[in-house]
Design a protein around this motif. Structure first.
Motif, PDB file in Angstrom:
ATOM      1  N   CYS A  28      -1.338  26.956  62.388  1.00 27.07           N
ATOM      2  CA  CYS A  28      -0.934  25.831  63.231  1.00 27.07           C
ATOM      3  C   CYS A  28      -2.153  25.355  64.026  1.00 27.07           C
ATOM      4  CB  CYS A  28       0.182  26.263  64.181  1.00 27.07           C
ATOM      5  SG  CYS A  28       0.664  25.002  65.375  1.00 27.07           S
ATOM      6  N   PRO A  29      -2.469  24.048  64.015  1.00 27.38           N
ATOM      7  CA  PRO A  29      -3.645  23.557  64.732  1.00 27.38           C
ATOM      8  C   PRO A  29      -3.565  23.749  66.247  1.00 27.38           C
ATOM      9  CG  PRO A  29      -2.743  21.849  63.298  1.00 27.38           C
ATOM     10  CD  PRO A  29      -1.797  22.996  63.266  1.00 27.38           C
ATOM     11  N   THR A  30      -2.369  23.871  66.795  1.00 28.19           N
ATOM     12  CA  THR A  30      -2.221  23.988  68.240  1.00 28.19           C
ATOM     13  C   THR A  30      -2.243  25.426  68.722  1.00 28.19           C
ATOM     14  OG1 THR A  30      -0.932  21.951  68.251  1.00 28.19           O
ATOM     15  CG2 THR A  30      -0.773  23.336  70.194  1.00 28.19           C
ATOM     16  N   CYS A  31      -1.396  26.280  68.126  1.00 26.44           N
ATOM     17  CA  CYS A  31      -1.271  27.652  68.631  1.00 26.44           C
ATOM     18  C   CYS A  31      -1.896  28.693  67.718  1.00 26.44           C
ATOM     19  CB  CYS A  31       0.198  27.993  68.845  1.00 26.44           C
ATOM     20  SG  CYS A  31       1.153  28.201  67.328  1.00 26.44           S
ATOM     21  N   ALA A  32      -2.377  28.296  66.562  1.00 28.25           N
ATOM     22  CA  ALA A  32      -3.005  29.167  65.568  1.00 28.25           C
ATOM     23  C   ALA A  32      -2.028  30.162  64.955  1.00 28.25           C
ATOM     24  CB  ALA A  32      -4.209  29.894  66.149  1.00 28.25           C
ATOM     25  N   GLY A  33      -0.734  29.954  65.133  1.00 27.08           N
ATOM     26  CA  GLY A  33       0.262  30.814  64.516  1.00 27.08           C
ATOM     27  C   GLY A  33       0.516  30.384  63.081  1.00 27.08           C
ATOM     28  N   PRO A  34       1.282  31.150  62.330  1.00 27.95           N
ATOM     29  CA  PRO A  34       1.574  30.779  60.945  1.00 27.95           C
ATOM     30  C   PRO A  34       2.529  29.590  60.885  1.00 27.95           C
ATOM     31  CG  PRO A  34       2.779  32.748  61.544  1.00 27.95           C
ATOM     32  CD  PRO A  34       1.884  32.430  62.702  1.00 27.95           C
ATOM     33  N   SER A  35       2.285  28.704  59.951  1.00 27.26           N
ATOM     34  CA  SER A  35       3.110  27.514  59.785  1.00 27.26           C
ATOM     35  C   SER A  35       3.313  27.253  58.300  1.00 27.26           C
ATOM     36  CB  SER A  35       2.435  26.319  60.446  1.00 27.26           C
ATOM     37  OG  SER A  35       3.171  25.139  60.217  1.00 27.26           O
ATOM     38  N   LEU A  36       4.536  27.011  57.896  1.00 30.39           N
ATOM     39  CA  LEU A  36       4.855  26.725  56.504  1.00 30.39           C
ATOM     40  C   LEU A  36       4.423  25.303  56.188  1.00 30.39           C
ATOM     41  CD1 LEU A  36       6.265  27.557  53.857  1.00 30.39           C
ATOM     42  CD2 LEU A  36       8.343  26.568  54.815  1.00 30.39           C
ATOM     43  N   PHE A  37       3.562  25.147  55.196  1.00 30.36           N
ATOM     44  CA  PHE A  37       3.097  23.813  54.807  1.00 30.36           C
ATOM     45  C   PHE A  37       3.872  23.380  53.571  1.00 30.36           C
ATOM     46  CE2 PHE A  37       0.211  20.558  53.211  1.00 30.36           C
ATOM     47  CZ  PHE A  37      -0.021  19.856  54.373  1.00 30.36           C
ATOM     48  N   CYS A  47       3.736  24.383  63.638  1.00 27.89           N
ATOM     49  CA  CYS A  47       4.797  25.370  63.429  1.00 27.89           C
ATOM     50  C   CYS A  47       6.091  24.969  64.113  1.00 27.89           C
ATOM     51  CB  CYS A  47       4.332  26.741  63.916  1.00 27.89           C
ATOM     52  SG  CYS A  47       4.009  26.814  65.679  1.00 27.89           S
ATOM     53  N   SER A  48       6.022  24.083  65.098  1.00 30.62           N
ATOM     54  CA  SER A  48       7.227  23.707  65.836  1.00 30.62           C
ATOM     55  C   SER A  48       7.063  22.320  66.440  1.00 30.62           C
ATOM     56  CB  SER A  48       7.500  24.711  66.951  1.00 30.62           C
ATOM     57  OG  SER A  48       6.456  24.651  67.911  1.00 30.62           O
ATOM     58  N   GLU A  49       8.162  21.790  66.944  1.00 33.58           N
ATOM     59  CA  GLU A  49       8.108  20.490  67.607  1.00 33.58           C
ATOM     60  C   GLU A  49       7.265  20.573  68.874  1.00 33.58           C
ATOM     61  OE1 GLU A  49      10.962  16.878  69.158  1.00 33.58           O
ATOM     62  OE2 GLU A  49      11.854  18.833  68.775  1.00 33.58           O
ATOM     63  N   ARG A  50       7.320  21.714  69.553  1.00 34.64           N
ATOM     64  CA  ARG A  50       6.535  21.892  70.774  1.00 34.64           C
ATOM     65  C   ARG A  50       5.041  21.731  70.494  1.00 34.64           C
ATOM     66  NH1 ARG A  50       3.841  26.264  73.021  1.00 34.64           N
ATOM     67  NH2 ARG A  50       3.623  26.140  75.271  1.00 34.64           N
ATOM     68  N   ILE A  54       2.493  18.818  71.887  1.00 31.28           N
ATOM     69  CA  ILE A  54       1.268  19.149  72.615  1.00 31.28           C
ATOM     70  C   ILE A  54       0.094  18.387  72.006  1.00 31.28           C
ATOM     71  CG2 ILE A  54      -0.407  21.001  73.055  1.00 31.28           C
ATOM     72  CD1 ILE A  54       2.019  22.890  73.375  1.00 31.28           C
ATOM     73  N   ASP A  55       0.009  18.365  70.669  1.00 31.36           N
ATOM     74  CA  ASP A  55      -1.069  17.657  69.991  1.00 31.36           C
ATOM     75  C   ASP A  55      -0.981  16.149  70.241  1.00 31.36           C
ATOM     76  OD1 ASP A  55      -3.316  17.908  67.902  1.00 31.36           O
ATOM     77  OD2 ASP A  55      -2.025  16.350  67.055  1.00 31.36           O
ATOM     78  N   LEU A  56       0.231  15.602  70.186  1.00 35.40           N
ATOM     79  CA  LEU A  56       0.407  14.171  70.444  1.00 35.40           C
ATOM     80  C   LEU A  56      -0.030  13.824  71.866  1.00 35.40           C
ATOM     81  CD1 LEU A  56       1.449  11.403  69.553  1.00 35.40           C
ATOM     82  CD2 LEU A  56       3.711  12.098  70.361  1.00 35.40           C
ATOM     83  N   GLY A  57       0.303  14.689  72.821  1.00 36.18           N
ATOM     84  CA  GLY A  57      -0.119  14.465  74.199  1.00 36.18           C
ATOM     85  C   GLY A  57      -1.630  14.496  74.356  1.00 36.18           C
ATOM     86  N   ALA A  58      -2.283  15.369  73.610  1.00 38.80           N
ATOM     87  CA  ALA A  58      -3.752  15.434  73.672  1.00 38.80           C
ATOM     88  C   ALA A  58      -4.363  14.147  73.146  1.00 38.80           C
ATOM     89  CB  ALA A  58      -4.254  16.643  72.877  1.00 38.80           C
ATOM     90  N   TRP A  59      -3.801  13.603  72.057  1.00 37.50           N
ATOM     91  CA  TRP A  59      -4.304  12.321  71.543  1.00 37.50           C
ATOM     92  C   TRP A  59      -4.038  11.205  72.547  1.00 37.50           C
ATOM     93  CZ3 TRP A  59      -7.552  11.321  67.767  1.00 37.50           C
ATOM     94  CH2 TRP A  59      -7.724  12.261  66.758  1.00 37.50           C
TER      95      TRP A  59
END
Length: 84
Positions: A28-37, A47-50, A54-59
């Motif tokens: 996951c680009p935000t939390c570095a946890g595993p994410s199903l692609f 990995c989640s909507e959260r 967070i990424d959208l807010g950073a942009w």
């Protein structure tokens, strides 16, 4: 009392549905946890909507910027088509 409940299980723990073998797992680009692609993960590559929010807010806060070359101090500002 059932003694089998106190014994550790030799079977591997089941993985959450989001991490099943339905597709590759990425970081996951935000939390570095595993994410199903895979299409099953509607938040991919997050990995989640959260993490997606967070990424959208950073942009939106312009935390991610494309670097642009700074013009020299003595260069005139204006239309670049008029520069020699």
């Amino acid at each position: 009392m059932d003694k089998t409940a106190d014994m550790p299980s030799s079977a591997p723990a089941p993985q959450p549905a989001s991490l099943s073998s339905a597709g590759p797992t990425v970081r996951c680009p935000t939390c570095a946890g595993p994410s199903l692609f895979a299409p099953a993960n509607r938040f991919r590559p997050f990995c989640s909507e959260r993490c997606r929010q967070i990424d959208l807010g950073a942009w939106a806060n312009e935390e991610f910027r494309v670097p642009a070359p700074m013009p020299p101090e003595d260069a005139p500002f204006g239309d670049p088509r008029t520069e020699p």
